[in-house]
Design a protein around this motif. Structure first.
Motif, mmCIF file in Angstrom:
data_model
loop_
_atom_site.group_PDB
_atom_site.id
_atom_site.type_symbol
_atom_site.label_atom_id
_atom_site.label_comp_id
_atom_site.label_asym_id
_atom_site.label_seq_id
_atom_site.Cartn_x
_atom_site.Cartn_y
_atom_site.Cartn_z
ATOM 1 N N GLY A 194 0.870 -1.282 -0.062
ATOM 2 C CA GLY A 194 0.058 0.044 0.022
ATOM 3 C C GLY A 194 0.929 1.455 0.025
ATOM 4 N N GLY A 195 0.125 2.325 -0.352
ATOM 5 C CA GLY A 195 1.009 3.587 -0.457
ATOM 6 C C GLY A 195 2.026 3.757 -1.518
ATOM 7 N N PRO A 196 2.956 4.713 -1.282
ATOM 8 C CA PRO A 196 3.863 5.036 -2.387
ATOM 9 C C PRO A 196 4.659 3.855 -2.584
ATOM 10 C CG PRO A 196 3.452 6.920 -0.904
ATOM 11 C CD PRO A 196 2.836 5.975 -0.417
ATOM 12 N N GLY A 197 5.205 3.138 -1.594
ATOM 13 C CA GLY A 197 6.105 2.059 -1.472
ATOM 14 C C GLY A 197 5.371 0.409 -1.847
ATOM 15 N N ASP A 198 4.362 0.701 -2.199
ATOM 16 C CA ASP A 198 3.592 -0.742 -2.603
ATOM 17 C C ASP A 198 4.441 -1.381 -3.965
ATOM 18 O OD1 ASP A 198 1.456 -2.548 -2.315
ATOM 19 O OD2 ASP A 198 0.785 -1.876 -4.233
ATOM 20 N N ARG A 227 11.063 -0.334 6.135
ATOM 21 C CA ARG A 227 10.256 0.807 5.852
ATOM 22 C C ARG A 227 11.039 1.932 5.337
ATOM 23 N NH1 ARG A 227 5.037 1.904 7.107
ATOM 24 N NH2 ARG A 227 4.996 -0.046 8.511
ATOM 25 N N GLU A 228 12.266 2.234 6.060
ATOM 26 C CA GLU A 228 13.017 3.475 5.615
ATOM 27 C C GLU A 228 13.625 3.126 4.479
ATOM 28 O OE1 GLU A 228 15.775 3.415 8.941
ATOM 29 O OE2 GLU A 228 14.322 4.279 10.542
ATOM 30 N N ARG A 229 14.002 2.151 4.171
ATOM 31 C CA ARG A 229 14.984 1.959 2.866
ATOM 32 C C ARG A 229 13.722 2.065 1.774
ATOM 33 N NH1 ARG A 229 18.919 -3.177 3.958
ATOM 34 N NH2 ARG A 229 20.213 -1.769 5.509
ATOM 35 N N GLU A 286 6.553 6.549 2.466
ATOM 36 C CA GLU A 286 6.477 5.095 3.166
ATOM 37 C C GLU A 286 5.095 4.484 2.523
ATOM 38 O OE1 GLU A 286 6.718 5.141 7.400
ATOM 39 O OE2 GLU A 286 8.442 6.625 7.403
ATOM 40 N N PRO A 287 5.725 3.012 2.557
ATOM 41 C CA PRO A 287 4.349 2.273 2.359
ATOM 42 C C PRO A 287 3.358 2.079 3.691
ATOM 43 C CG PRO A 287 6.074 0.896 2.986
ATOM 44 C CD PRO A 287 6.667 2.198 2.953
ATOM 45 N N ASP A 288 2.079 1.772 3.291
ATOM 46 C CA ASP A 288 1.226 1.710 4.463
ATOM 47 C C ASP A 288 1.629 0.542 5.605
ATOM 48 O OD1 ASP A 288 -0.370 3.564 3.210
ATOM 49 O OD2 ASP A 288 -1.766 1.964 2.021
#
Length: 89
Positions: free
Chosen positions: A54-58, A71-73, A81-83
């Motif tokens: 989810g989110g931008p990092g999905d 999450r940071e990477r 960050e992803p959800d």
């Protein structure tokens, strides 16, 4: 799949491309499959593969020592960050 096996499979795919036995699209698929297999089987004592959900990092997959580090990477590699984070098993 360990690193040596992955490298050998990629080298074989490149050799077939260079010798005209495979086209670029087939070579990309094979290399992608090798990398995906390596990533989904990757786990050491101190690191493992994680996927952003989810989110931008999905869908972004990284190797990290913890979900927090993953999450940071993922945030650094994408637009945020992803959800959630899930380990790849």
């Amino acid at each position: 799949m360990d690193r040596i096996s992955a490298i050998r499979n990629v080298e074989d795919a490149l050799r077939k491309f260079e010798e005209g036995e495979a086209d670029l699209a087939a070579t990309e698929r094979r290399v992608g499959t090798v990398l995906r297999t390596f990533a989904t089987e990757f786990e050491t004592d101190d690191r493992r593969a994680y996927r952003g959900v989810g989110g931008p990092g999905d869908g972004t997959v990284v190797v990290a020592p913890s979900p927090t580090a993953a999450r940071e990477r993922i945030a650094a590699l994408s637009d945020g960050e992803p959800d959630d984070i899930e380990p790849i098993i």
